[in-house]
Design a protein around this motif. Structure first.
Motif, PDB file in Angstrom:
ATOM      1  N   VAL B 146       0.850  -1.200   0.000  1.00  0.00           N
ATOM      2  CA  VAL B 146       0.000   0.000   0.000  1.00  0.00           C
ATOM      3  C   VAL B 146       0.882   1.246   0.000  1.00  0.00           C
ATOM      4  O   VAL B 146       0.673   2.182  -0.773  1.00  0.00           O
ATOM      5  CB  VAL B 146      -0.941  -0.006   1.225  1.00  0.00           C
ATOM      6  CG1 VAL B 146      -1.622   1.351   1.393  1.00  0.00           C
ATOM      7  CG2 VAL B 146      -1.977  -1.112   1.084  1.00  0.00           C
ATOM      8  N   ARG B 148       4.022   1.591  -0.934  1.00  0.00           N
ATOM      9  CA  ARG B 148       4.730   1.736  -2.221  1.00  0.00           C
ATOM     10  C   ARG B 148       3.829   2.313  -3.299  1.00  0.00           C
ATOM     11  O   ARG B 148       4.246   3.153  -4.088  1.00  0.00           O
ATOM     12  CB  ARG B 148       5.237   0.379  -2.698  1.00  0.00           C
ATOM     13  CG  ARG B 148       6.548   0.007  -2.076  1.00  0.00           C
ATOM     14  CD  ARG B 148       7.018  -1.329  -2.633  1.00  0.00           C
ATOM     15  NE  ARG B 148       8.399  -1.553  -2.245  1.00  0.00           N
ATOM     16  CZ  ARG B 148       8.887  -2.742  -1.909  1.00  0.00           C
ATOM     17  NH1 ARG B 148       8.112  -3.814  -1.944  1.00  0.00           N
ATOM     18  NH2 ARG B 148      10.149  -2.862  -1.585  1.00  0.00           N
ATOM     19  N   LEU B 149       2.590   1.822  -3.364  1.00  0.00           N
ATOM     20  CA  LEU B 149       1.690   2.261  -4.437  1.00  0.00           C
ATOM     21  C   LEU B 149       1.233   3.701  -4.226  1.00  0.00           C
ATOM     22  O   LEU B 149       1.212   4.495  -5.166  1.00  0.00           O
ATOM     23  CB  LEU B 149       0.489   1.315  -4.540  1.00  0.00           C
ATOM     24  CG  LEU B 149       0.833  -0.103  -5.025  1.00  0.00           C
ATOM     25  CD1 LEU B 149      -0.400  -1.003  -4.976  1.00  0.00           C
ATOM     26  CD2 LEU B 149       1.408  -0.074  -6.440  1.00  0.00           C
ATOM     27  N   ILE B 150       0.877   4.041  -2.990  1.00  0.00           N
ATOM     28  CA  ILE B 150       0.404   5.413  -2.723  1.00  0.00           C
ATOM     29  C   ILE B 150       1.547   6.404  -2.972  1.00  0.00           C
ATOM     30  O   ILE B 150       1.357   7.428  -3.638  1.00  0.00           O
ATOM     31  CB  ILE B 150      -0.119   5.544  -1.278  1.00  0.00           C
ATOM     32  CG1 ILE B 150      -1.340   4.646  -1.071  1.00  0.00           C
ATOM     33  CG2 ILE B 150      -0.449   7.010  -0.962  1.00  0.00           C
ATOM     34  CD1 ILE B 150      -2.514   4.953  -1.964  1.00  0.00           C
ATOM     35  N   GLY B 152       4.136   5.810  -4.765  1.00  0.00           N
ATOM     36  CA  GLY B 152       4.429   5.726  -6.199  1.00  0.00           C
ATOM     37  C   GLY B 152       3.571   6.723  -6.963  1.00  0.00           C
ATOM     38  O   GLY B 152       4.043   7.404  -7.871  1.00  0.00           O
ATOM     39  N   MET B 153       2.300   6.824  -6.579  1.00  0.00           N
ATOM     40  CA  MET B 153       1.408   7.816  -7.204  1.00  0.00           C
ATOM     41  C   MET B 153       1.915   9.224  -6.885  1.00  0.00           C
ATOM     42  O   MET B 153       1.994  10.079  -7.777  1.00  0.00           O
ATOM     43  CB  MET B 153      -0.026   7.625  -6.712  1.00  0.00           C
ATOM     44  CG  MET B 153      -0.997   8.655  -7.260  1.00  0.00           C
ATOM     45  SD  MET B 153      -2.745   8.176  -7.122  1.00  0.00           S
ATOM     46  CE  MET B 153      -2.965   8.002  -5.359  1.00  0.00           C
ATOM     47  N   SER B 156       5.026  10.048  -8.869  1.00  0.00           N
ATOM     48  CA  SER B 156       4.846  10.165 -10.317  1.00  0.00           C
ATOM     49  C   SER B 156       4.635  11.611 -10.747  1.00  0.00           C
ATOM     50  O   SER B 156       4.826  11.948 -11.916  1.00  0.00           O
ATOM     51  CB  SER B 156       3.661   9.308 -10.782  1.00  0.00           C
ATOM     52  OG  SER B 156       2.414   9.890 -10.420  1.00  0.00           O
ATOM     53  N   GLU B 159       7.144  13.666 -12.850  1.00  0.00           N
ATOM     54  CA  GLU B 159       7.260  13.454 -14.301  1.00  0.00           C
ATOM     55  C   GLU B 159       6.559  14.539 -15.119  1.00  0.00           C
ATOM     56  O   GLU B 159       6.916  14.776 -16.268  1.00  0.00           O
ATOM     57  CB  GLU B 159       6.641  12.099 -14.686  1.00  0.00           C
ATOM     58  CG  GLU B 159       7.347  10.894 -14.105  1.00  0.00           C
ATOM     59  CD  GLU B 159       8.749  10.711 -14.686  1.00  0.00           C
ATOM     60  OE1 GLU B 159       8.960  11.048 -15.856  1.00  0.00           O
ATOM     61  OE2 GLU B 159       9.623  10.232 -13.934  1.00  0.00           O
ATOM     62  N   ALA B 175      -5.907  16.268  -4.898  1.00  0.00           N
ATOM     63  CA  ALA B 175      -6.401  15.218  -5.794  1.00  0.00           C
ATOM     64  C   ALA B 175      -5.780  13.870  -5.441  1.00  0.00           C
ATOM     65  O   ALA B 175      -6.469  12.838  -5.385  1.00  0.00           O
ATOM     66  CB  ALA B 175      -6.095  15.579  -7.253  1.00  0.00           C
ATOM     67  N   ILE B 176      -4.474  13.871  -5.176  1.00  0.00           N
ATOM     68  CA  ILE B 176      -3.788  12.624  -4.814  1.00  0.00           C
ATOM     69  C   ILE B 176      -4.382  12.064  -3.518  1.00  0.00           C
ATOM     70  O   ILE B 176      -4.665  10.864  -3.406  1.00  0.00           O
ATOM     71  CB  ILE B 176      -2.266  12.863  -4.658  1.00  0.00           C
ATOM     72  CG1 ILE B 176      -1.646  13.123  -6.033  1.00  0.00           C
ATOM     73  CG2 ILE B 176      -1.590  11.689  -3.953  1.00  0.00           C
ATOM     74  CD1 ILE B 176      -0.178  13.513  -5.993  1.00  0.00           C
ATOM     75  N   ILE B 179      -7.920  10.613  -4.194  1.00  0.00           N
ATOM     76  CA  ILE B 179      -7.908   9.322  -4.892  1.00  0.00           C
ATOM     77  C   ILE B 179      -7.388   8.227  -3.970  1.00  0.00           C
ATOM     78  O   ILE B 179      -7.952   7.137  -3.884  1.00  0.00           O
ATOM     79  CB  ILE B 179      -7.059   9.391  -6.191  1.00  0.00           C
ATOM     80  CG1 ILE B 179      -7.726  10.344  -7.191  1.00  0.00           C
ATOM     81  CG2 ILE B 179      -6.893   7.995  -6.796  1.00  0.00           C
ATOM     82  CD1 ILE B 179      -6.908  10.588  -8.451  1.00  0.00           C
ATOM     83  N   ALA B 180      -6.299   8.523  -3.254  1.00  0.00           N
ATOM     84  CA  ALA B 180      -5.686   7.499  -2.400  1.00  0.00           C
ATOM     85  C   ALA B 180      -6.660   6.999  -1.334  1.00  0.00           C
ATOM     86  O   ALA B 180      -6.758   5.797  -1.094  1.00  0.00           O
ATOM     87  CB  ALA B 180      -4.424   8.049  -1.740  1.00  0.00           C
TER      88      ALA B 180
END
Lengths: 190, 190
Positions: B146, B148-150, B152-153, B156, B159, B175-176, B179-180
């Motif tokens: 969890v 790592r993915l959160i 990771g978002m 990102s 970029e 927004a992040i 969504i999370a």
């Protein structure tokens, strides 16, 4: 040969890898390398095509499902499927996707890859927009932003996913899909 | 000088940037560069410290909030705050964080930076675990995954986020966080 070239590009950076480095890695002479491939850039193009062909196929399947329209009320299922399947592609083609995510447009091959990525990104944003329009997902955030963040989470798995690690690609893809659509909060909180 | 060195490292890659490149970028002679900084690695260390000091402060604040314990029933609020604030840090220190995220451990400076990142990651996973233990977030997924993915978002956004773009750092961070924790699904679906 392509596998080992991709690994070397990812370790040393594509720009930082010479044909002599490739030859040394593969145990060939430089002239033997040129016998097999016309150039370093040819290997890069093959690697990027590997990643892009898979991701494009996932997006095309989502668009074609039901006749190519994204306005038939099932955008939500398609979006969910694209998120899940793209995570599986990333796990299965991690070295090629890692190379793709680092491309900055320094050559014609890289510019072509970026153009293909932009097409994919545009379709994904369109799918998010359609899912919001059919009332299935929140519509309080810009579709382009939602698409970037969700696929940013998907892309992040190339940083740490290992095919021989504790989690299968399917389990990681399920977790990404669950977090993206359901969030971390327990349903009781909402 | 550090700003422009970081930008050059991000454009050409740290390994691919020579002191001569730095001198040319800054319009200095090589000896003038060495008058200001002992080495290229010294600039890298300063850049990585900039990113790591900010991220460490965000995590420490979350740990200290309420006395340093993560078992007092408010892990959820802390986790939400760390997600939001780390997104703001990434937007505000994007070039330094971009450099940090590319570090692979090729030198003592890079190994030290990776050790600091691992400390941060461990605290974040611990916070996810505490929030699941207090019943606030789902507990059907491994806390490390969890986390790592959160993040990771969150990561990102380096970029594509542009300080002069359409969205503010605060809007992207909101927004992040939305969504999370809440996911994309409309509450009515859940």
């Amino acid at each position: 040969m392509l596998r080992r070239a991709i690994d070397l590009f990812n370790r040393k950076g594509y720009e930082g890898t010479s044909v002599a480095d490739l030859a040394a890695e593969l145990g060939f002479s430089k002239s033997a390398i040129y016998h097999h491939v016309p150039s370093k850039e040819h290997l890069l193009a093959q690697a990027l095509d590997e990643a892009l062909d898979e991701l494009t196929a996932v997006v095309r399947d989502a668009l074609d499902d039901g006749g190519g329209s994204v306005a038939d009320g099932r955008a939500y299922a398609r979006l969910r499927s694209v998120v899940r399947r793209s995570a599986v592609v990333l796990a299965a083609h991690q070295p090629a996707v890692t190379l793709l995510l680092r491309v900055r447009g320094n050559s014609a091959v890289e510019k072509e890859a970026l153009a293909r990525r932009r097409w994919i990104d545009a379709q994904l944003a369109q799918l998010v927009r359609a899912a919001a329009a059919e009332g299935a997902i929140r519509d309080d955030l810009p579709p382009e932003l939602v698409s970037r963040l969700i696929f940013g989470m998907v892309n992040s798995l190339v940083e740490w996913f290992r095919p021989d690690g504790e989690m299968t690609a399917a389990a990681v893809a399920d977790a990404i899909t669950a977090i993206a659509f359901d969030g971390l909060d327990r349903p009781a909180r909402g």
